[in-house]
Design a protein around this motif. Structure first.
Motif, PDB file in Angstrom:
ATOM      1  N   SER A  81       3.913   1.091  -8.455  1.00 44.83           N
ATOM      2  CA  SER A  81       4.583   1.541  -7.248  1.00 44.83           C
ATOM      3  C   SER A  81       4.320   3.021  -6.966  1.00 44.83           C
ATOM      4  CB  SER A  81       6.075   1.271  -7.392  1.00 44.83           C
ATOM      5  OG  SER A  81       6.708   1.478  -6.188  1.00 44.83           O
ATOM      6  N   SER A  82       4.492   3.867  -7.982  1.00 50.34           N
ATOM      7  CA  SER A  82       4.325   5.290  -7.713  1.00 50.34           C
ATOM      8  C   SER A  82       2.846   5.654  -7.583  1.00 50.34           C
ATOM      9  CB  SER A  82       5.020   6.135  -8.786  1.00 50.34           C
ATOM     10  OG  SER A  82       4.606   5.730 -10.052  1.00 50.34           O
ATOM     11  N   ASN A 137      -6.688   0.957  -4.926  1.00 47.94           N
ATOM     12  CA  ASN A 137      -5.213   0.929  -4.976  1.00 47.94           C
ATOM     13  C   ASN A 137      -4.681  -0.433  -5.433  1.00 47.94           C
ATOM     14  OD1 ASN A 137      -5.486  -0.636  -2.735  1.00 47.94           O
ATOM     15  ND2 ASN A 137      -4.135   0.572  -1.428  1.00 47.94           N
ATOM     16  N   LEU A 138      -5.554  -1.204  -6.044  1.00 42.30           N
ATOM     17  CA  LEU A 138      -5.184  -2.461  -6.703  1.00 42.30           C
ATOM     18  C   LEU A 138      -4.641  -3.530  -5.753  1.00 42.30           C
ATOM     19  CD1 LEU A 138      -3.643  -1.093 -10.033  1.00 42.30           C
ATOM     20  CD2 LEU A 138      -5.961  -1.878  -9.625  1.00 42.30           C
ATOM     21  N   SER A 169       0.815  -1.217   0.000  1.00 46.16           N
ATOM     22  CA  SER A 169       0.000   0.000   0.000  1.00 46.16           C
ATOM     23  C   SER A 169       0.847   1.264   0.000  1.00 46.16           C
ATOM     24  CB  SER A 169      -0.954   0.016   1.198  1.00 46.16           C
ATOM     25  OG  SER A 169      -0.261   0.381   2.371  1.00 46.16           O
ATOM     26  N   VAL A 170       2.110   1.189   0.456  1.00 48.28           N
ATOM     27  CA  VAL A 170       2.963   2.376   0.357  1.00 48.28           C
ATOM     28  C   VAL A 170       3.785   2.352  -0.928  1.00 48.28           C
ATOM     29  CG1 VAL A 170       3.128   2.870   2.823  1.00 48.28           C
ATOM     30  CG2 VAL A 170       4.770   1.289   1.780  1.00 48.28           C
ATOM     31  N   GLY A 171       3.570   1.337  -1.761  1.00 48.14           N
ATOM     32  CA  GLY A 171       4.217   1.307  -3.074  1.00 48.14           C
ATOM     33  C   GLY A 171       5.443   0.424  -3.171  1.00 48.14           C
ATOM     34  N   MET A 172       5.729  -0.375  -2.133  1.00 40.61           N
ATOM     35  CA  MET A 172       6.895  -1.247  -2.235  1.00 40.61           C
ATOM     36  C   MET A 172       6.638  -2.362  -3.245  1.00 40.61           C
ATOM     37  SD  MET A 172       8.592  -1.870   1.465  1.00 40.61           S
ATOM     38  CE  MET A 172       8.699  -0.615   2.727  1.00 40.61           C
ATOM     39  N   THR A 173       7.702  -2.764  -3.947  1.00 41.07           N
ATOM     40  CA  THR A 173       7.595  -3.893  -4.869  1.00 41.07           C
ATOM     41  C   THR A 173       7.692  -5.189  -4.064  1.00 41.07           C
ATOM     42  OG1 THR A 173       9.977  -3.976  -5.145  1.00 41.07           O
ATOM     43  CG2 THR A 173       8.779  -2.578  -6.668  1.00 41.07           C
ATOM     44  N   HIS A 174       7.491  -6.318  -4.751  1.00 42.90           N
ATOM     45  CA  HIS A 174       7.557  -7.615  -4.049  1.00 42.90           C
ATOM     46  C   HIS A 174       8.931  -7.819  -3.415  1.00 42.90           C
ATOM     47  CE1 HIS A 174       6.635 -11.779  -3.082  1.00 42.90           C
ATOM     48  NE2 HIS A 174       7.800 -12.124  -3.608  1.00 42.90           N
TER      49      HIS A 174
END
Lengths: 256, 246
Positions: free
Chosen positions: B75-76, B52-53, A139-144
């Protein structure tokens, strides 16, 4: 008692062999466990990547996962002693009789064998982490991969440490099978002492005690590390109303 | 059109053969505070998670500032649409401060000093400065949720999605978290709050959305929706909810 005198004589006379054996055993067990853990972590991360939507990538992922599954099944399903023979002599067979250097070969065998077990331990560790930890990170945008390295793996490591310690202790004992390819670890040394003294019982008694001392010591040390890693129960509250620089130590358990 | 931040166009989501969202249409303008109410199972949380998928929609589209979100960098996009969960979902292996710092470093590529400055500012804003060194297991539910809000704010998002932020809290902690959320109202953030706190929805939101059976059944200003609901289902829901609350 004649027996104890003979045991003592073996220790005094052959201690350089015994020390060398201990060194080789510990080296192979330690490096094998660490490399095995790394294999386990990598396979764990790869196997938990969500399936891609891209068709080609998805097929590639499935193939890789299948290869990992086959690797785990084979190495968990066959004895390490047999794996040692097949790998060592298989290499010699394919390279016109030239063999692998012994100690690296031993480390290689123990590593991939341990890796198969670690893969399952790590997978269990990852599955046991609350799904919310992944979602918080996504949810904060981190990748796997970022999620794995920053959030999941540190928690997994803490949870699986007892199992990893256990694998290490098992490896200290199981390196004894590597004598079949002639690695001069502790068990191999016992055989040598036996052929020199013809005191079979005495020689193996010495080695038996040495194995026990090694595993017992390692177990205690690892338990201390586990305790350290489980973290401090205290934290510092910064600033009180009267003094903003005050630091108050709070002892806090698992409040909900 | 430029001030529409989030637009849902006939959003659908099916789990197995259970259809949870049956075509949700919603438009959210910049700076708007929207409360989403409705019974359990009406699809409120699923809708939020589709935005937010965290859940992948099985039909329809989500637009962010006019672009379909499937075309954006995941990500962004997620960094600009923060989320606060019912179960907090703080990282258990990090202190409160680190929870707010690490995502900024990893996702926004900020330096540690910069990230700490931002994090401390927002942790102060939620009144948790004293607890920067505490681990999540050492905090109460309300405190955890305030840190979770600070973590979302630290990413400087455009939108924050709140998924029943007070539902897992002891009654005496609900107030402190709602106060923090109310305090954000002046920041110009766009907020979508799924909630069962009707008083909060009435007081804070610009618009209230009532969901039922996987669709938006009715929407309007708090006065319209609470004062003069048009649909029978809305009336029933409010009667039941407000009746049991009083």
């Amino acid at each position: 008692m004649n027996f104890f005198v003979q045991v003592w004589e073996i220790v005094v006379k052959y201690y350089p062999f015994l020390l060398k054996g201990i060194g080789v055993t510990m080296l192979i067990a330690l490096v094998g466990t660490v490399v095995g853990l790394i294999i386990g972590l990598l396979t764990g991360i790869v196997r938990t990547i969500p399936l891609s939507k891209n068709g080609a990538l998805k097929i590639l992922q499935k193939v890789i996962n299948a290869v990992i599954a086959v690797y785990i099944e084979i190495f968990r399903g066959t004895p390490m002693m047999v794996q040692a023979m097949v790998i060592y002599w298989g290499y010699a067979f394919m390279n016109g009789g030239s063999t692998l250097p012994l100690i690296p070969a031993g480390i290689f065998i123990v590593s991939i064998n341990t890796g198969a077990y670690m893969a399952e331990i790590v997978r269990g560790g990852i599955i046991s982490i609350d799904k919310g930890q992944f979602e918080g990170a996504y949810s904060v945008g981190m990748t796997h991969v970022q999620t794995m390295f920053n959030v999941i793996i540190p928690q997994v490591m803490k949870n699986i440490l007892p199992s990893v310690s256990n694998e290490f202790v098992i490896n200290i004992k199981d390196t004894s099978v590597l004598n079949v390819i002639g690695i001069a670890e502790l068990y191999y040394m016992a055989g040598m002492i036996k052929t020199m003294t013809f005191q079979t019982f005495q020689a193996y008694t010495v080695v038996c005690v040495l194995y026990f001392i090694m595993t017992f010591t390692v177990t205690r040390i690892l338990r201390v590390i586990e305790k350290k890693l489980s973290g401090s129960e205290n934290y510092v509250v910064c600033g009180s109303q009267s003094d903003p620089k005050a630091e108050i130590r709070v002892k806090g358990g698992d409040s909900v | 059109m430029t001030d529409t931040v989030i637009k849902l166009d006939h959003l659908e989501k099916t789990f197995g053969d259970h259809k949870v969202l049956c075509g949700v249409d919603l438009e959210v303008k910049k700076g708007e505070i929207i409360s989403v109410i409705g019974s359990s199972g009406s699809g409120k949380s699923t809708m939020l998670r589709c935005i937010n998928l965290l859940e992948e929609p099985t039909g329809g589209k989500v637009y962010y500032k006019g672009t379909s979100v499937t075309e954006l960098n995941l990500s962004s996009y997620r960094a600009s649409v923060g989320m606060v969960f019912q179960q907090f979902n703080l990282f258990n292996n990090m202190t409160a401060l680190e929870n707010c710092v690490r995502p900024q470093i990893k996702v926004l590529k900020r330096t540690r000093e910069e990230a700490e400055k931002v994090a401390r500012e927002f942790i102060e804003r939620v009144g948790m400065s004293a607890y920067v060194n505490a681990r999540p297991s050492q905090l109460s539910g309300g405190q955890k949720q305030r840190i979770a809000i600070a973590r979302a704010l630290s990413m400087n998002p455009e939108v924050i999605l709140f998924d029943e932020p007070t539902s897992a809290l002891d009654p005496e902690m609900v107030g402190e978290v709602l106060d923090v959320i109310k305090g954000l109202a002046g920041m110009g953030l766009t907020m979508i709050v799924v909630t069962h706190e009707m008083a909060f929805a009435k007081e804070v939101s610009d618009r209230v959305v009532f969901m039922d059976g996987g669709v938006v059944l009715e929407e309007g200003t708090p006065d319209e929706l609470f004062g003069n609901p048009k649909m029978q289902r809305t009336k029933e829901f409010l009667a039941r909810f407000l009746g049991s609350a009083e």
